[in-house]
Design a protein around this motif. Structure first.
Motif, short mmCIF file in Angstrom:
data_model
loop_
_atom_site.label_atom_id
_atom_site.label_comp_id
_atom_site.label_asym_id
_atom_site.label_seq_id
_atom_site.Cartn_x
_atom_site.Cartn_y
_atom_site.Cartn_z
N ILE A 82 -10.17 1.26 -11.06
CA ILE A 82 -9.53 0.52 -9.98
C ILE A 82 -8.04 0.34 -10.27
CG2 ILE A 82 -9.46 -1.70 -8.75
CD1 ILE A 82 -11.89 0.05 -8.12
N ARG A 83 -7.22 0.64 -9.29
CA ARG A 83 -5.77 0.55 -9.45
C ARG A 83 -5.18 -0.74 -8.88
NH1 ARG A 83 -1.66 3.02 -11.51
NH2 ARG A 83 -0.67 3.67 -9.58
N MET A 84 -5.91 -1.40 -7.99
CA MET A 84 -5.39 -2.63 -7.40
C MET A 84 -6.54 -3.43 -6.82
SD MET A 84 -2.08 -2.93 -4.84
CE MET A 84 -0.94 -2.37 -6.11
N LEU A 85 -6.40 -4.76 -6.87
CA LEU A 85 -7.44 -5.68 -6.44
C LEU A 85 -6.88 -6.59 -5.35
CD1 LEU A 85 -10.28 -6.90 -6.99
CD2 LEU A 85 -9.22 -8.26 -8.81
N PHE A 86 -7.52 -6.60 -4.18
CA PHE A 86 -7.06 -7.41 -3.06
C PHE A 86 -8.01 -8.61 -2.87
CE2 PHE A 86 -5.20 -3.32 -2.44
CZ PHE A 86 -3.98 -3.54 -1.78
N LEU A 87 -7.47 -9.82 -3.01
CA LEU A 87 -8.29 -11.02 -2.93
C LEU A 87 -7.68 -12.06 -1.98
CD1 LEU A 87 -9.16 -11.62 -6.71
CD2 LEU A 87 -10.60 -10.54 -4.97
N VAL B 144 0.83 -1.21 0.00
CA VAL B 144 0.00 0.00 0.00
C VAL B 144 0.86 1.25 0.00
CG1 VAL B 144 -1.58 1.34 1.44
CG2 VAL B 144 -2.03 -1.07 1.03
N GLN B 145 1.90 1.26 0.82
CA GLN B 145 2.73 2.46 0.96
C GLN B 145 3.63 2.71 -0.25
OE1 GLN B 145 2.62 4.76 3.35
NE2 GLN B 145 0.98 3.68 4.43
N CYS B 146 4.08 1.64 -0.90
CA CYS B 146 5.08 1.79 -1.96
C CYS B 146 4.50 1.82 -3.37
CB CYS B 146 6.10 0.65 -1.89
SG CYS B 146 7.07 0.62 -0.38
N LEU B 147 3.36 1.18 -3.57
CA LEU B 147 2.86 1.01 -4.93
C LEU B 147 1.60 1.81 -5.25
CD1 LEU B 147 3.35 -2.85 -5.31
CD2 LEU B 147 5.00 -1.01 -5.69
N LEU B 148 1.06 2.49 -4.24
CA LEU B 148 -0.15 3.28 -4.44
C LEU B 148 0.05 4.69 -3.91
CD1 LEU B 148 -2.68 0.55 -3.26
CD2 LEU B 148 -2.39 1.33 -5.62
N LYS B 149 -0.82 5.59 -4.33
CA LYS B 149 -0.72 6.98 -3.89
C LYS B 149 -2.10 7.47 -3.43
CE LYS B 149 -1.33 8.95 -8.54
NZ LYS B 149 -1.65 7.66 -9.17
N PRO B 150 -2.15 8.53 -2.61
CA PRO B 150 -3.45 9.04 -2.14
C PRO B 150 -4.40 9.32 -3.30
CG PRO B 150 -1.67 10.10 -0.94
CD PRO B 150 -1.01 9.29 -2.03
N GLY B 151 -5.63 8.91 -3.12
CA GLY B 151 -6.65 9.10 -4.16
C GLY B 151 -6.86 7.90 -5.05
N ASP B 152 -5.91 6.94 -5.04
CA ASP B 152 -6.08 5.74 -5.86
C ASP B 152 -7.27 4.93 -5.37
OD1 ASP B 152 -4.00 6.25 -7.56
OD2 ASP B 152 -2.57 4.90 -6.60
N GLN C 153 -7.22 3.73 4.58
CA GLN C 153 -7.60 5.11 4.90
C GLN C 153 -6.37 5.93 5.27
OE1 GLN C 153 -9.23 2.37 6.16
NE2 GLN C 153 -10.96 2.58 4.75
N SER C 154 -5.43 5.32 6.00
CA SER C 154 -4.20 6.03 6.38
C SER C 154 -3.43 6.48 5.15
CB SER C 154 -3.31 5.13 7.24
OG SER C 154 -3.91 4.85 8.49
N ALA C 155 -3.47 5.68 4.10
CA ALA C 155 -2.75 6.00 2.87
C ALA C 155 -3.56 6.90 1.93
CB ALA C 155 -2.37 4.71 2.14
N GLY C 156 -4.78 7.27 2.34
CA GLY C 156 -5.59 8.15 1.51
C GLY C 156 -6.20 7.47 0.30
N LEU C 157 -6.37 6.15 0.36
CA LEU C 157 -6.94 5.41 -0.77
C LEU C 157 -8.46 5.40 -0.70
CD1 LEU C 157 -4.56 2.31 -0.77
CD2 LEU C 157 -4.28 4.47 -2.00
N ARG C 158 -9.08 5.23 -1.84
CA ARG C 158 -10.52 5.06 -1.92
C ARG C 158 -10.80 3.56 -2.07
NH1 ARG C 158 -12.59 7.34 -6.75
NH2 ARG C 158 -10.50 7.12 -7.64
#
Length: 482
Positions: A251-256, A196-204, A221-226
């Motif tokens: 969608i920028r990333m999918l968690f399964l 989350v911290q390295c591969l995504l940015k706030p608003g993703d 939420q801490s990383a500012g993701l939607r």
């Protein structure tokens, strides 16, 4: 006071009052030992309820900025500068203002309460102590003395352990990967944080399952993701829902969690796995596959994991020893494209200078020994026994009051209560009766569910735990009818 609270601000008015007075103290507008207006006077000046001023003054008192004496009013504390006339930090404000969000209060409460011995713990997502490979670890420690390097290791983790993991995932999960594409982490939790911290940015925008363990995590939420939710049915998530979300939100990333999903216990259907991988390639969406449970499959059938079907490098695969061996060992791993692994390893180095030497050594000895397969066979057998015991207890004590999916692996049972109930109230009453569980609202958007962890409950206590839960439910239902 000329200052007025901003009623359009989302921040509570009493908090605004606290901040205003605190800033006034810092600037010298309010000097030590000076009086503040009475509660009634300040409420009138600010056009707020007196209770709002009371709340503000009580918080100021709790952090040591004011003194309150009956009959004398509220005064700025004379000790705020300390003995050496240096300002004492307002730690309460720092705690509130940090960008890294705390766990949900309910999650914190459950973790605190489950440390108490009198509770039957059907809440914690880990194995019971009698399921740990304690004897095997004793054998390893007594027969294989450590003679490794005690300095900082490779940024990606011990080279020998990564070679062993490479062989392990090839043998058990048909994942063909080189040690260079593996990063050792402090369990799956750290793996998720690094991604989350390295591969995504706030608003993703990211998509997670509903219900899911990720639903309770504040890291997004801490990383500012939607975050957007993908409903889980008896066959896992529906690929059509991924298409719909991506069209609306990019969608920028999918968690399964495809195998014996936490909390539902469901297994993602093979046709859906294939379609999701196709969509990943079509839209260029990375998949984070969290796989803590596939080895617990009661019939021994494993996978195919998404990563074993991933021919394009679209899947980052996370697994660990936490749910199959020992949670306290804190050994997990991420498998993915080498350039991604190197980026994540660099971030881990910034946090902890690499993983601890001894847990890696123990994990390597265990994974590479005959003890590992013996342990997995034992684990499957005992987990199935505990699942069956829980099913029997649910049917006996709750009957038609609950519906549940029967998992074929994993450690959780997801139950739907057939009558509306406040699950927070139910948890409180259950803990009074001596049993803990996880309310469904912690893990899902829909109300009326609970999660029991049969892997954490000792076999002889599972039935008693469900019995106590049934008593708590009956007690609340009786109160509602009065």
């Amino acid at each position: 006071m000329e200052w007025k609270p901003d009623r359009t601000d989302k921040k509570p008015i009493y908090k605004q009052i606290v901040e205003y007075i605190e800033q006034g103290i810092s600037s010298g507008e309010f000097s030590p030992d000076s009086s503040l207006p009475s509660e009634r006077t300040l409420a009138k000046e600010l056009d707020v309820n007196r209770s709002t001023v009371v709340a503000a003054y009580e918080e100021l008192q709790s952090i040591g900025l004011v003194e309150r004496k009956k009959g004398s009013g509220t005064r700025i504390s004379t000790d705020i500068w300390g003995i050496s006339h240096k300002r004492i930090p307002n730690w309460g404000r720092y705690v509130e203002d940090g960008s890294f969000l705390p766990n949900l209060p309910l999650v914190q409460r459950i973790r605190t309460e489950t440390q108490k011995n009198h509770l039957i713990n059907l809440a914690s997502g880990e194995l019971a102590p009698d399921l740990f490979p304690t004897d095997q670890f004793h054998t390893i420690l007594s027969k294989h003395p450590f003679n490794g390097h005690l300095g900082y290791g490779h940024p990606q983790g011990n080279e020998v352990l990564r070679e062993t993991i490479s062989n392990h995932v090839k043998e058990y999960k048909n994942i063909d990967i080189s040690p260079e594409s593996i990063l050792i982490t402090s369990g799956a939790q750290q793996a998720l944080h690094l991604i989350v911290q390295c591969l995504l940015k706030p608003g993703d925008a990211v998509a997670i399952e509903d219900p899911s363990y990720c639903f309770s995590l504040p890291i997004f939420q801490s990383a500012g993701l939607r975050t957007f939710l993908l409903p889980v049915d008896e066959h896992g998530v529906n690929p059509d829902d991924i298409i719909s979300l991506h069209k609306k939100h990019r969608i920028r990333m999918l968690f399964l969690n495809p195998d014996h999903q936490n909390p539902t216990g469901t297994k993602l259907h093979i046709n859906r796995r294939k379609r999701i991988l196709e969509l990943s390639s079509e839209f260029g969406i990375p998949i984070i596959e969290d796989d803590p449970y596939s080895l617990t499959s009661f019939n021994g059938e494993i996978g195919p994991n998404l990563k074993s079907m991933d021919y394009n490098g679209n899947v980052l695969y996370i697994s660990s020893l936490s749910k199959i061996a020992a949670s306290g060992l804190r050994i997990g791993w991420i498998i993915g494209p080498q350039k991604v692994i190197e980026r994540l390893a660099d971030a881990k180095q910034q946090v902890d200078f690499g993983h601890s030497v001894f847990p890696q050594w123990v994990a390597n000895e265990f994974l590479g020994s005959v003890h590992f397969n013996e342990h997995i066979l034992m684990l499957r057998k005992r987990l199935k026994e505990r699942r069956d015991e829980m099913i029997s207890a649910l049917n006996e004590f709750l009957g038609s009051q609950v519906e549940f999916f029967v998992p074929e692996g994993g450690i959780h049972m997801w139950c739907k209560l057939n009558a509306p109930i406040d699950d927070y109230h139910l948890l409180e009453k259950s803990m009074e009766k001596g049993v803990a569980f996880v309310p469904g609202s912690v893990l899902a958007s829909k109300k009326g569910y609970v999660r029991f962890t049969f892997g954490r409950g000792e076999t002889h206590l599972i039935r008693e735990g469900i019995s106590r839960f049934a008593d708590a439910l009956k007690s609340i239902q009786s109160d509602q009818q009065i």
